[in-house]
Design an enzyme around this catalytic site. Structure first.
Site, short mmCIF file in Angstrom:
data_model
loop_
_atom_site.label_atom_id
_atom_site.label_comp_id
_atom_site.label_asym_id
_atom_site.label_seq_id
_atom_site.Cartn_x
_atom_site.Cartn_y
_atom_site.Cartn_z
N LEU A 72 -21.23 5.05 -2.19
CA LEU A 72 -19.93 5.73 -2.05
C LEU A 72 -20.14 6.92 -1.13
O LEU A 72 -21.07 7.71 -1.35
CB LEU A 72 -19.44 6.24 -3.42
CG LEU A 72 -19.17 5.19 -4.50
CD1 LEU A 72 -18.95 5.86 -5.85
CD2 LEU A 72 -17.93 4.35 -4.13
N HIS A 73 -19.32 7.05 -0.11
CA HIS A 73 -19.47 8.24 0.74
C HIS A 73 -18.14 8.74 1.32
O HIS A 73 -18.10 9.77 1.96
CB HIS A 73 -20.43 7.95 1.89
CG HIS A 73 -19.85 7.06 2.96
ND1 HIS A 73 -19.70 5.72 2.80
CD2 HIS A 73 -19.37 7.35 4.19
CE1 HIS A 73 -19.15 5.21 3.88
NE2 HIS A 73 -18.93 6.17 4.74
#
Ligand code: UD1
Length: 371
Positions: free
Chosen positions: A214-215
């Site tokens: 996740l970014h």
């Protein structure tokens, strides 16, 4: 009316890259251009990504030569970063005067380089043109739309991307459906990825673990949102080990919580690309908000849950293994449905065949057409 792309022979090509996904698209094209003796291909790295694990490590894994120049712009707000790239790139483009500037994907470096080149009257070719999420809250959507408007050559990965460009009124003679260059890279590294057997290295059994990344700011910048997603992963980890290679942006947020929400979830630093492919290829399911992983999982036939309300890569849902889920509950349900599904092996998507870089090189240098 001219398409804006030179009719005479193109010999001096300049690629501008800046962030991890750009390097993956550059690698196969660099090799294809290198085979053409008459072509001089230079690479400018903007320095948007500077951490060794996001930059040097990828260059090494992909056997890419070091860039000719690094603008070393580093991080900043969108305006600061875009402006810094533009200011530092302009004098180099004036001095070099390439026949064409190649830009890749949808990051700030892509938009900045396209603006500088277009304003200097240097033709721009956009690799991965035409993708649209229709979500203006994503900085990448702004970067995509503006870059495509500025480009003389629009190199699309899928027919839906071509259709998006035509719907926006862009000229058909500028658009070439060359296929997905990320798959060229994936196919190149797959043998090394299989040989490195990363699951064993990370202490998990093939087919019996989940990989999460996740970014996106929308998922990791607000503590409540990241907490919601980490709680989902923690729940899943009761049944299935979770490996979570964290982007520096995400790692910084998680560190602020001193690991409180990562119980049962193995938070790793950013890991080398070949190891990542090795893990993804053998994962039971991938949970992600990355664009590239939606495509790689589809190609590999690995179920993918994309933590977003929309995707600019709808083909991965329509023809691949991807599904979208936004709330924590929906992500959990989607993971369970994905796990209940039988894996179907490699998916065949039109022109996701490892030949995209060769097609692009022939469009750029030989005037080939791919409609
Ligand atoms: C960028 C792209 C995104 C892409 C992602 C791939 C834009 C707008 N976003 O997001 O589309 O999916 O790359 O990774 O271009 N940082 C480091 N080290 C680095 C680079 C960044 O620690 O080498 C940290 C900094 O705190 C920085 C933050 O990450 O402020 C964000 O970096 P940035 O390049 O602005 O965006 P990404 O989140 O990496």
């Amino acid at each position: 009316m001219s398409s804006g792309y030179p009719r005479q022979r193109v010999q001096r090509i300049l690629s501008v890259v800046g962030a991890r996904p750009n390097f993956m698209k550059l690698a196969p094209l660099s090799r294809a251009l290198h085979k053409r003796a008459a072509v001089e291909h230079a690479v400018i790295h903007t320095g948007q990504h500077y951490a060794p694990e996001l930059s040097e490590s990828i260059f090494r894994d992909l056997d890419l030569a070091a860039p000719d120049t690094n603008l070393e712009v580093g991080s900043g707000s969108h305006a600061e970063q875009t402006a810094a790239i533009m200011t530092r790139l302009e004098p180099l483009l004036v001095a070099r005067r390439p026949d064409v500037v190649l830009v890749y994907g949808d990051v700030n470096s892509t938009l900045a380089a396209a603006l500088v080149a277009a304003k200097l009257g240097v033709p721009v070719a956009h690799v991965e043109a035409g993708l649209r999420s229709h979500d203006w809250s994503m900085p990448e959507e702004i970067n995509r739309v503006v870059t495509d408007r500025l480009a003389s050559l629009l190199l699309t990965p899928s027919r839906d991307a071509t259709a998006n460009l035509l719907a926006e009124g862009l000229r058909p003679d500028r658009i070439h459906f060359v296929g997905n260059i990320m798959i060229d890279t994936l196919l190149t590294v797959l043998p090394a990825a299989t040989a490195c057997n990363a699951p064993e290295r990370y202490g998990v059994h093939p087919g019996r673990f989940l990989v999460a990344t996740l970014h996106r700011p929308s998922n990791v910048d607000a503590p409540d949102r990241l907490r919601e997603l980490m709680e989902v992963l923690t729940t899943v980890s009761n049944d299935l080990p979770v490996l979570f290679p964290a982007h520096p942006r995400t790692a910084a947020q998680l560190q602020a919580w001193h690991g409180r929400f990562s119980r049962g979830v193995h938070v790793l630093g950013a890991i080398p690309y070949i190891e990542m492919v090795s893990l993804v290829a053998q994962a039971a399911v991938v949970v992600t908000d990355s664009g590239g992983l939606q495509e790689e999982t589809t190609y590999l036939g690995v179920p993918c849950v994309t933590v977003r309300p929309n995707t600019e890569r709808p083909i991965t849902c329509a023809e691949g293994t991807n599904r979208l889920a936004q709330t924590g509950g929906a992500v959990l349900d989607a993971v369970h449905s994905a796990l209940a599904e039988r894996r179907n092996g490699v998916r065949s998507i039109e022109r996701w065949d490892g030949c995209s870089a060769e097609r692009i090189a022939s469009v750029l240098c030989d005037g080939a057409r791919y409609s």
